[in-house]
Write an enzyme that holds these catalytic residues in place. Structure first.
Site, PDB file in Angstrom:
ATOM      1  CD  GLU A   1      -2.516  -4.588  -9.666  1.00 21.26           C
ATOM      2  OE1 GLU A   1      -2.191  -3.700 -10.487  1.00 21.26           O
ATOM      3  OE2 GLU A   1      -2.402  -4.460  -8.442  1.00 21.26           O
TER       4      GLU A   1
ATOM      5  CG  HIS B   1      -4.799   0.897  -7.341  1.00 18.19           C
ATOM      6  ND1 HIS B   1      -4.448   1.063  -8.673  1.00 18.19           N
ATOM      7  CD2 HIS B   1      -4.048  -0.141  -6.883  1.00 18.19           C
ATOM      8  CE1 HIS B   1      -3.512   0.181  -8.988  1.00 18.19           C
ATOM      9  NE2 HIS B   1      -3.256  -0.571  -7.935  1.00 18.19           N
TER      10      HIS B   1
END
Length: 273
Positions: free
Chosen positions: A140, A173
């Site tokens: 990420e 997410h």
């Protein structure tokens, strides 16, 4: 060539969301999330790696040598990290958990939340949870701090860029709530308030990590380290998910303190060289 003119924030987020969401929504449909078959694993990992892959694609596509130098310097130059800032974060996140638990006891929650966890609170198929936490932090941040936030600072000041990024990072997410046995899916099954808290909690984390990155001259390695500390801290104690709502409020206060006390970081020169 000016690297500012070659950052493509819109392209980055469109590509990242499109590929990640396609992979993660498809993973439990085409694969077996319970037994973690090969199709499921590949789709989940491709989705996780997408921020980094997209960042590399756009950096090399730009044919801008300065952009490449900035990325690899932030990734490989360990001298960018001011090690004096590390103890703050080694203390900060465990302290936020401890204070949250203490406050929660005023509302009837147990001191047993201080019990050290003997297993992780979630799983993603057969993928080792520790590996998921570390890979998430690594890949990420390679995308987020390697390209995403930097690209947004070409349009906004650092405060605005971090706010926009925090919201987008949170929404990224979304498909995880539909992956059986994932942390997010468990929140969805238990209480929608916990789902809202999850999305909200990511925004102050974005500000806290942004502050750290600015203090460490944009170090991607530093961001990976802090992200890893956050992920592992959240799994250290057996904490009620409702207590984590209290922690979110504490993180908002901490982020606000960073912004107010160090306004030059967020409202001065937005670029992290």
């Amino acid at each position: 060539m000016n690297e500012i003119n070659t950052y493509k924030p819109k392209q980055f987020f469109i590509l990242t969301f499109a590929v990640t969401w396609a992979c993660w929504f498809a993973a439990p449909y085409f694969g077996d999330p319970i037994n973690s078959d090969l199709i499921f694993l590949v789709l989940m990992l491709v989705g996780l790696f997408t921020p980094f892959i997209t960042a590399l694609y756009l950096i090399f596509k730009s044919k801008n040598g300065a952009l490449k130098r900035i990325f690899f310097n932030k990734l490989l130059n360990i001298k960018l990290i001011k090690w004096s800032t590390i103890p703050l974060f080694l203390i900060l996140f465990p302290a936020s958990i401890i204070i949250s638990v203490l406050i929660s006891t005023l509302f009837g929650y147990s001191f047993d939340q201080f019990t050290i966890a003997d297993e992780f609170s979630f799983s993603v198929g057969g993928i080792p949870t520790l590996l998921v936490l570390l890979l998430a932090a690594c890949f990420e941040e390679l995308g987020w701090r390697g390209y995403a936030v930097e690209s947004l600072t070409t349009k906004f000041n650092y405060f605005e860029a971090t706010a926009v990024f925090g919201i987008l990072w949170s929404l990224w997410h979304l498909p995880m709530f539909f992956i059986p046995e994932s942390y997010q899916a468990e929140l969805l099954q238990e209480d929608f308030i916990l789902v809202i808290n999850f999305f909200v909690s990511i925004v102050p984390l974005a500000f806290i990590i942004s502050w750290f990155c600015k203090k460490n001259r944009g170090s991607i390695l530093g961001a990976i380290l802090i992200h890893s500390i956050i992920n592992l801290t959240q799994e250290f104690f057996v904490v009620s998910p409702y207590t984590k709502c209290i922690q979110t409020l504490i993180l908002i206060v901490i982020a606000a303190i960073f912004v107010i006390a160090d306004r030059n970081v967020f409202f001065g020169d937005a670029r992290s060289k």
